[in-house]
Design an enzyme around this catalytic site. Structure first.
Site, short mmCIF file in Angstrom:
data_model
loop_
_atom_site.label_atom_id
_atom_site.label_comp_id
_atom_site.label_asym_id
_atom_site.label_seq_id
_atom_site.Cartn_x
_atom_site.Cartn_y
_atom_site.Cartn_z
N LYS A 24 0.85 -1.20 0.00
CA LYS A 24 0.00 0.00 0.00
C LYS A 24 0.89 1.25 0.00
O LYS A 24 2.10 1.14 0.22
CB LYS A 24 -0.91 -0.03 1.23
CG LYS A 24 -0.16 -0.01 2.56
CD LYS A 24 -1.07 -0.39 3.74
CE LYS A 24 -0.29 -0.35 5.04
NZ LYS A 24 -1.03 -0.95 6.16
N TYR A 81 17.34 30.39 6.82
CA TYR A 81 16.31 31.19 7.50
C TYR A 81 16.55 31.22 9.01
O TYR A 81 16.90 30.21 9.61
CB TYR A 81 14.93 30.60 7.24
CG TYR A 81 14.48 30.76 5.81
CD1 TYR A 81 14.29 32.02 5.26
CD2 TYR A 81 14.24 29.64 5.02
CE1 TYR A 81 13.88 32.16 3.94
CE2 TYR A 81 13.82 29.77 3.71
CZ TYR A 81 13.64 31.04 3.17
OH TYR A 81 13.23 31.17 1.87
C1 PLP Z 1 -0.24 -1.88 6.87
C2 PLP Z 1 -0.82 -3.16 7.32
C3 PLP Z 1 0.02 -4.28 7.50
C4 PLP Z 1 1.52 -4.22 7.41
O1 PLP Z 1 2.03 -3.64 8.57
P1 PLP Z 1 3.62 -3.51 8.82
O2 PLP Z 1 3.73 -3.04 10.20
O3 PLP Z 1 4.10 -2.50 7.83
O4 PLP Z 1 4.20 -4.85 8.57
C5 PLP Z 1 -0.59 -5.49 7.80
N1 PLP Z 1 -1.93 -5.58 7.94
C6 PLP Z 1 -2.75 -4.51 7.80
C7 PLP Z 1 -4.21 -4.70 7.97
C8 PLP Z 1 -2.22 -3.27 7.49
O5 PLP Z 1 -3.03 -2.21 7.36
#
Ligand code: PLP
Length: 356
Positions: free
Chosen positions: A40, A253
């Site tokens: 994702k 800055y």
């Molecule tokens: C993002 C997510 C993961 C992965 O989590 P990590 O900590 O990056 O391994 C697994 N399951 C769900 C439902 C997620 O939203």
């Protein structure tokens, strides 16, 4: 695309490192345990399509946050099963069968909403308090699954809130709920719960499948003894100018930094408009031809300044602003009280990703 395709910085992803991380993470899985690569947010800023292509052989399935991300993968020719974590909504339900995507049902209405022929997983909220159906509802949900013949159940899932905190009371509490989930659905449907932290630290939660996100990209979600994970991402830029400054002269800055001696500094064309966070001002070193130098003064929208002391570099010299052993995203996160997830996702999409 501009008529002059030229970039002030780029993200370099080391595909070999990515594969090494994936292999390392599979080492402690029992044979037969399936795995999903969580890609994702454009694979946590690494580029979902390229990451999917390179690690596809090592994973059974991909997971993304929403249908938009999933469809982009399909259009790029990715054929693995894809699980969409986010809620199905009327605007997206047709995409699931059309693009062969697996849905996550996290509320009762989703059973009616999904189109005929859609495969789905049911998410139980075992304590994360985000998406998912309350564990008290499991009896009813079991019946609902049995009577929903139009659509087919491919798994039951849950998500941990604190798998990165060892065997905390909260983790134990969630494991108790997980036990109820196993008693109810185990053997009937594939079960999955473990994120990266649980995959590494809680083998009792591996069940039928684990879901690897952050660890795949090289960051250990658990503070403590290091393992063999390595950051796959380097952020590269170059020297725009090398300039002299007198002792006591100030930079950037607010004129917050003064030169401790006569010497040189470089201006590097990467700033907070690219995702180089302003609250990192003066905190992280950069590496130029293998030598570490401090970033000094405030981070500006498009530039940072770096103090060289007695050294000098020609304009155009390559610089690693993030990703070395002293300035990778995990260290950035520590320096400003956040997590590597946020750093990696926070690098602007206009910064091109290149693969080596
Ligand atoms: C993002 C997510 C993961 C992965 O989590 P990590 O900590 O990056 O391994 C697994 N399951 C769900 C439902 C997620 O939203």
């Amino acid at each position: 695309m501009s008529d002059y395709p030229f970039y002030h910085s780029h993200i370099e992803i080391d595909l070999q490192v990515l594969c090494n991380n994936a292999r390392y993470l599979h080492r402690n899985l029992k044979s037969g345990t399936h795995s999903a690569a969580v890609i994702k947010a454009d694979a946590y800023g690494h580029g979902a399509v390229e990451v999917a292509r390179i690690i596809g052989d090592l994973y059974d399935m991909f997971a993304v946050a929403n249908v938009t991300e999933a469809v982009a993968l399909r259009k790029a020719g990715i054929t693995h099963p894809i699980l969409v974590f986010g809620v199905p909504v009327p605007q997206t339900v047709k995409a699931y069968p059309e693009y062969d995507l697996e849905a996550v049902i996290s509320s009762d209405d989703h059973f009616d909403l999904l189109e005929q022929g859609t495969s789905y997983h049911v998410e139980i909220d075992s304590g994360m308090g985000r998406l998912g159906i309350h564990p008290d509802e499991m009896d009813r949900i079991e019946k609902r699954i049995a009577s929903a013949g139009r659509i087919s159940c491919k798994g039951i899932m849950t998500h941990f809130a604190s798998a990165d905190e060892g065997n905390s009371a909260y983790m134990q509490q969630q494991k108790k709920v997980l036990k109820q989930i196993r008693e109810k659905f185990g053997g009937k449907y594939p079960l999955h719960a473990a994120n990266s932290a649980a995959s590494l630290d809680h083998p009792d939660t591996h069940l039928d499948m684990v879901r690897h996100g952050i660890a795949l990209y090289g960051y250990d979600p658990t503070p403590g003894p290091s393992n063999q994970l390595q950051p796959a991402m380097k952020w590269r830029s170059w020297v725009a100018q090398c300039k002299f400054i007198h002792k006591g002269g100030s930079l950037s800055y607010g004129a917050t930094w003064q030169a401790p001696a006569d010497g040189h500094y470089v201006v590097i064309p990467t700033g907070y408009a690219d995702g180089y966070r302003r609250n990192l001002s003066g905190k992280m070193p950069v590496s130029i031809e293998g030598v570490w130098y401090p970033q000094v003064g405030r981070v500006t929208m498009d530039y940072i300044m770096v103090w060289l002391g007695d050294d000098r570099y020609d304009a155009g010299t390559n610089v690693v602003v993030m990703g070395g052993d002293r300035n990778h995203a995990g260290l950035w996160a520590e320096a400003i009280g956040t997590i590597p997830y946020e750093i990696c996702c926070g690098i602007h999409t206009k910064v091109p990703r290149k693969y080596v």
